[in-house]
Design an enzyme around this catalytic site. Structure first.
Site, PDB file in Angstrom:
ATOM      1  N   TYR A  68      33.730  30.141   8.100  1.00  0.00           N
ATOM      2  CA  TYR A  68      32.992  28.893   7.966  1.00  0.00           C
ATOM      3  C   TYR A  68      32.686  27.802   6.596  1.00  0.00           C
ATOM      4  O   TYR A  68      32.816  29.314   5.739  1.00  0.00           O
ATOM      5  CB  TYR A  68      31.548  29.133   8.289  1.00  0.00           C
ATOM      6  CG  TYR A  68      30.987  26.993   8.169  1.00  0.00           C
ATOM      7  CD1 TYR A  68      30.788  26.371  10.088  1.00  0.00           C
ATOM      8  CD2 TYR A  68      30.211  26.631   7.259  1.00  0.00           C
ATOM      9  CE1 TYR A  68      30.210  25.467   9.486  1.00  0.00           C
ATOM     10  CE2 TYR A  68      30.090  25.944   7.179  1.00  0.00           C
ATOM     11  CZ  TYR A  68      29.877  25.215   8.852  1.00  0.00           C
ATOM     12  OH  TYR A  68      28.981  23.732   8.614  1.00  0.00           O
ATOM     13  N   ASN A  74      24.872  25.454   4.957  1.00  0.00           N
ATOM     14  CA  ASN A  74      23.614  24.524   4.629  1.00  0.00           C
ATOM     15  C   ASN A  74      22.524  26.212   5.856  1.00  0.00           C
ATOM     16  O   ASN A  74      23.133  27.141   6.281  1.00  0.00           O
ATOM     17  CB  ASN A  74      23.155  23.830   4.945  1.00  0.00           C
ATOM     18  CG  ASN A  74      23.138  23.431   6.266  1.00  0.00           C
ATOM     19  OD1 ASN A  74      23.375  24.257   7.290  1.00  0.00           O
ATOM     20  ND2 ASN A  74      23.953  22.485   6.897  1.00  0.00           N
ATOM     21  N   GLU A  84      21.960  36.948  -6.547  1.00  0.00           N
ATOM     22  CA  GLU A  84      23.461  37.269  -5.708  1.00  0.00           C
ATOM     23  C   GLU A  84      24.212  36.958  -7.176  1.00  0.00           C
ATOM     24  O   GLU A  84      25.501  38.068  -7.351  1.00  0.00           O
ATOM     25  CB  GLU A  84      23.262  35.666  -5.115  1.00  0.00           C
ATOM     26  CG  GLU A  84      24.236  35.747  -4.415  1.00  0.00           C
ATOM     27  CD  GLU A  84      24.607  33.827  -3.887  1.00  0.00           C
ATOM     28  OE1 GLU A  84      25.985  33.627  -3.132  1.00  0.00           O
ATOM     29  OE2 GLU A  84      24.082  32.840  -4.515  1.00  0.00           O
ATOM     30  N   HIS A  85      24.267  36.520  -8.213  1.00  0.00           N
ATOM     31  CA  HIS A  85      24.815  36.581  -9.496  1.00  0.00           C
ATOM     32  C   HIS A  85      23.972  36.835 -10.542  1.00  0.00           C
ATOM     33  O   HIS A  85      23.019  36.347 -10.638  1.00  0.00           O
ATOM     34  CB  HIS A  85      25.655  34.991  -9.569  1.00  0.00           C
ATOM     35  CG  HIS A  85      25.795  34.257  -8.559  1.00  0.00           C
ATOM     36  ND1 HIS A  85      25.732  33.285  -8.165  1.00  0.00           N
ATOM     37  CD2 HIS A  85      27.391  34.175  -7.934  1.00  0.00           C
ATOM     38  CE1 HIS A  85      26.444  33.291  -6.769  1.00  0.00           C
ATOM     39  NE2 HIS A  85      27.229  33.296  -6.524  1.00  0.00           N
ATOM     40  N   GLU A 122      17.250  70.231  22.894  1.00  0.00           N
ATOM     41  CA  GLU A 122      17.148  68.827  23.125  1.00  0.00           C
ATOM     42  C   GLU A 122      17.192  68.709  24.651  1.00  0.00           C
ATOM     43  O   GLU A 122      16.383  67.533  24.891  1.00  0.00           O
ATOM     44  CB  GLU A 122      18.126  68.211  22.603  1.00  0.00           C
ATOM     45  CG  GLU A 122      18.646  68.056  21.150  1.00  0.00           C
ATOM     46  CD  GLU A 122      20.087  67.104  21.105  1.00  0.00           C
ATOM     47  OE1 GLU A 122      19.561  66.840  19.675  1.00  0.00           O
ATOM     48  OE2 GLU A 122      20.581  66.937  21.748  1.00  0.00           O
ATOM     49  N   HIS A 158      23.699  23.161  -6.645  1.00  0.00           N
ATOM     50  CA  HIS A 158      24.108  23.888  -5.974  1.00  0.00           C
ATOM     51  C   HIS A 158      22.879  23.315  -4.837  1.00  0.00           C
ATOM     52  O   HIS A 158      23.301  22.806  -3.390  1.00  0.00           O
ATOM     53  CB  HIS A 158      23.831  25.551  -5.691  1.00  0.00           C
ATOM     54  CG  HIS A 158      25.172  26.352  -5.489  1.00  0.00           C
ATOM     55  ND1 HIS A 158      26.122  26.208  -4.697  1.00  0.00           N
ATOM     56  CD2 HIS A 158      25.541  26.787  -6.467  1.00  0.00           C
ATOM     57  CE1 HIS A 158      26.954  27.050  -5.415  1.00  0.00           C
ATOM     58  NE2 HIS A 158      26.938  27.692  -6.495  1.00  0.00           N
TER      59      HIS A 158
END
Length: 435
Positions: free
Chosen positions: A117, A201, A314-315, A402, A249
């Site tokens: 995208y 978005n 993020e940054h 088991e 942004h």
């Protein structure tokens, strides 16, 4: 730590509304397929034409891209591709003999189809096309489907050029939730994506989140975040310019300053409204700063590092005299920018590291998009008859511990078949034959 400026962000009241809207849209597309997608495309994009970009239209749009823009996109593409190739080389196939007669191995296989995208709403993100498509191509993905919303009857020519250069096999003139669902379900193309990647978005991010499991996704994404760590040597104006550059942004994009210098923190707080006011989209920047911006003063770099890791931004930029210390001690971030020469714009556009990165503290447990996201690590094993003397014996005993009798008998069968003369000091079932 002390807040010199604290966020005034309201509770995310839009989250529930977005969730409900996206859930309804996905359910309708799941039920009505391409019919629903066509109606959503007409409603949201005023689009009623073909969705798959034809070779002729692709060429016509590419022809509109100025030569300098092409050269710039080519430059960025080479950086992204080079870094992705190095990432791919870091992950190798291997085979070992862990014990006599036991071979264990690892194969690295790309997913069959990736859906990429590329946002095209407020901004035309040509760089995002490179980040996702070129990385998938280097990974060896067989089919790459890319999409971006049309504006005024066409996708942005620079986005189409970047998609084409990076290696998109199919380009869809489509955006939003219905584009995400289209790639996931293979509508119009006949090829379903195994993984969905790329920023978008809140609706796009929620669609990816709700489809996770049916398909893979790159990261759980929210609004873009950026943080700066600065000591007393930093230039306050550089900090303000860089924070503003990321605040554009969106209205909900947080920017943060963590500093060991009260003087720097106070000066940046003074500068931010002035730098924001000088921007053409000053309302966006000012809103992001007013509601989501923070300045945190810490007495020591150790305290500052702890705060930064808690935010897991993020940054993350480092504007200090001791950048190596921060590189070696910070643990949680999407991508790190060391020294004044490296601003987030470089990573976003052209340095080569990927700009599709984790937000909302996801960096505590995940990195951003990379070649490895498109690759599956598949293991195999080969065990000789002789090695079954040990391995089937252990497998049988653990299985019965088991309570898994069927598992145990699969090993017992081999012990009886390969070692018919043996006597066992533990229970080995003598399976009846039904030949």
């Amino acid at each position: 730590m002390e807040y010199l400026k604290k966020s005034n962000a309201p509770v995310a009241e839009n989250d529930e509304r977005i969730h409900a809207t996206v859930k309804t849209m996905l359910a309708r597309i799941d039920s009505e397929g391409e019919t629903a997608v066509r109606e959503y495309a007409a409603q949201f994009d005023n689009w009623q034409g073909d969705f798959i970009l034809s070779d002729e239209k692709r060429a016509a749009l590419i022809a509109q891209v100025p030569e300098q823009t092409r050269k710039d996109i080519q430059f960025a593409y080479q950086q992204v591709k080079t870094f992705a190739q190095a990432q791919r080389a870091s992950l190798t196939e291997f085979e070992i003999e862990s014990a006599p007669g036991v071979k264990l191995g690892q194969k690295v296989i790309p997913v069959n189809c990736a859906g990429c995208y590329v946002p095209g709403g407020r901004y035309s993100h040509a760089a995002s096309a490179l980040m996702s498509i070129a990385t998938a191509k280097v990974a060896g993905v067989e089919t790459i489907i890319a999409c971006s919303p049309p504006k005024d009857g066409n996708m942005h020519p620079a986005i189409v050029y970047a998609m084409d250069l990076a290696g998109a096999d199919i380009i869809l003139e489509m955006g939003g939730v219905h584009a995400i669902a289209t790639m996931a379900k293979g509508l119009f193309t006949g090829v379903s994506a195994d993984i969905l990647v790329g920023p978008g978005n809140g609706y796009v991010a929620e669609a990816k989140r709700l489809l996770f499991g049916e398909v893979g996704i790159d990261v759980f994404a929210g609004p873009t975040e950026s943080a700066i760590i600065a000591d007393d040597s930093a230039d306050p104006m550089t900090i303000a310019v860089d924070l503003v550059s990321q605040a554009e942004h969106g209205y909900d994009s947080p920017v943060w300053l963590f500093t060991t210098s009260r003087r720097i923190g106070e000066k940046v707080a003074e500068l931010m409204p002035k730098v924001a006011a000088d921007m053409p989209n000053h309302d966006v920047v000012q809103s992001a700063w007013d509601l989501h911006g923070e300045i945190i003063y810490c007495e020591t770099r150790e305290e500052c590092a702890k705060v930064s890791d808690e935010y897991a931004s993020e940054h993350l930029q480092i504007l200090t005299t001791d950048t190596d210390w921060w590189r070696d001690n910070l643990k949680n971030y999407g991508s790190l920018f060391l020294g004044e020469g490296a601003t987030v714009t470089h990573g976003d556009k052209c340095s080569g590291t990927n700009h599709i990165l984790p937000t909302k503290r996801v960096a505590r447990y995940s990195g951003g998009l990379n070649v490895h996201k498109f690759l599956k690590i598949l293991t195999y094993q080969e065990i000789s008859e002789a090695a079954n003397l040990d391995f089937s014996a252990v497998g049988s005993r653990i299985s019965r511990v088991e309570g898994m009798e069927g598992h145990a008998r699969a090993c017992d069968w081999r012990l009886r078949k390969y070692f018919p003369e043996n006597e066992w000091d533990f229970h080995v079932y003598d399976q009846k034959r039904y030949d």
